[in-house]
Design a protein around this motif. Structure first.
Motif, PDB file in Angstrom:
ATOM      1  N   ASN A 142       0.826  -1.203   0.000  1.00  0.00           N
ATOM      2  CA  ASN A 142       0.000   0.000   0.000  1.00  0.00           C
ATOM      3  C   ASN A 142       0.866   1.261   0.000  1.00  0.00           C
ATOM      4  O   ASN A 142       0.581   2.213  -0.717  1.00  0.00           O
ATOM      5  N   LEU A 143       1.936   1.265   0.780  1.00  0.00           N
ATOM      6  CA  LEU A 143       2.796   2.438   0.894  1.00  0.00           C
ATOM      7  C   LEU A 143       3.765   2.598  -0.276  1.00  0.00           C
ATOM      8  O   LEU A 143       4.100   3.714  -0.670  1.00  0.00           O
ATOM      9  N   PHE A 144       4.238   1.483  -0.834  1.00  0.00           N
ATOM     10  CA  PHE A 144       5.247   1.495  -1.892  1.00  0.00           C
ATOM     11  C   PHE A 144       4.806   0.580  -3.044  1.00  0.00           C
ATOM     12  O   PHE A 144       5.397  -0.484  -3.260  1.00  0.00           O
ATOM     13  N   PRO A 145       3.778   0.975  -3.793  1.00  0.00           N
ATOM     14  CA  PRO A 145       3.198   0.070  -4.798  1.00  0.00           C
ATOM     15  C   PRO A 145       4.131  -0.331  -5.934  1.00  0.00           C
ATOM     16  O   PRO A 145       3.914  -1.355  -6.560  1.00  0.00           O
ATOM     17  N   GLY A 146       5.183   0.404  -6.219  1.00  0.00           N
ATOM     18  CA  GLY A 146       6.069   0.055  -7.335  1.00  0.00           C
ATOM     19  C   GLY A 146       7.237  -0.827  -6.957  1.00  0.00           C
ATOM     20  O   GLY A 146       8.042  -1.177  -7.813  1.00  0.00           O
ATOM     21  N   ALA A 150       7.596   4.494  -7.986  1.00  0.00           N
ATOM     22  CA  ALA A 150       6.873   4.741  -6.742  1.00  0.00           C
ATOM     23  C   ALA A 150       7.843   5.234  -5.681  1.00  0.00           C
ATOM     24  O   ALA A 150       8.869   4.624  -5.454  1.00  0.00           O
ATOM     25  N   ASP A 151       7.517   6.356  -5.056  1.00  0.00           N
ATOM     26  CA  ASP A 151       8.395   6.910  -4.038  1.00  0.00           C
ATOM     27  C   ASP A 151       7.803   6.800  -2.640  1.00  0.00           C
ATOM     28  O   ASP A 151       8.401   7.258  -1.695  1.00  0.00           O
ATOM     29  N   GLY A 152       6.642   6.231  -2.510  1.00  0.00           N
ATOM     30  CA  GLY A 152       6.056   6.058  -1.195  1.00  0.00           C
ATOM     31  C   GLY A 152       5.459   7.361  -0.677  1.00  0.00           C
ATOM     32  O   GLY A 152       5.388   8.372  -1.370  1.00  0.00           O
ATOM     33  N   PRO A 153       5.055   7.374   0.586  1.00  0.00           N
ATOM     34  CA  PRO A 153       4.325   8.483   1.138  1.00  0.00           C
ATOM     35  C   PRO A 153       5.149   9.764   1.264  1.00  0.00           C
ATOM     36  O   PRO A 153       4.617  10.851   1.205  1.00  0.00           O
TER      37      PRO A 153
END
Length: 166
Positions: free
Chosen positions: A89-93, A156-159
């Motif tokens: 969820n936080l880092f989808p890539g 994806a870079d996360g939150p």
């Protein structure tokens, strides 16, 4: 990283040759004009070619991953699946997987070719998973191409990327 993975996969023609013989062949005068090629190695080029040759034969390369969860308590299985879902969820890539190695449940993320890449990834992950740590392991070559971002697809870079104002 994708270019280096492609290099590993395409290195089959160099697998049976050592770096010295390739350089000697390139430097030898060729054809009626006597043209030759001068090769200047940058950084660790020779070691990368040797690594590619070895990886081509084994189908694996020494790389790094980030362990985000490790436990063997009675609740470890549920906690491992929870950690994996939270990470996705936080880092989808970034790829993540669960492994049960009796008696331990392990959740590991990312595929990095170098320690530097792993440290950068760890820096992105550490805020959300403070007990995360890098580890070295053999990684199948296809993992690098399977999880490579599609052209035009942002990484994806996360939150923390959402909060940076970019």
């Amino acid at each position: 990283m994708l270019a280096l993975a492609a290099f590993f996969l395409a290195a089959g023609s160099l697998a049976s040759q050592d770096v010295g013989s390739v350089l000697r062949r390139l430097a030898a005068a060729d054809g009626p004009g006597g043209a030759s090629i001068t090769v200047t190695e940058k950084g660790e080029a020779a070691s990368i070619v040797r690594m590619a040759s070895s990886a081509r034969r084994s189908g694996k390369v020494n790389g790094y991953r980030i362990r985000i969860f490790f436990d063997n308590k009675q609740t470890a299985r549920a906690s491992a699946y929870s950690a994996k879902a939270r990470f996705e969820n936080l880092f989808p890539g970034i790829p993540v997987d669960i492994k049960y190695d009796n008696p331990d449940w392990k959740v590991t993320a990312g595929y990095c070719l170098t320690n530097e890449e792993a440290i950068i990834l760890l820096g992105r992950i550490k805020r959300q998973f403070p007990k995360a740590f890098p580890l070295q392991e053999e990684i199948p070559l296809e993992a690098f191409t399977r999880y490579a971002a599609s052209p035009g697809e942002p990484e994806a870079d996360g939150p923390e990327a959402e909060n940076s104002g970019n």
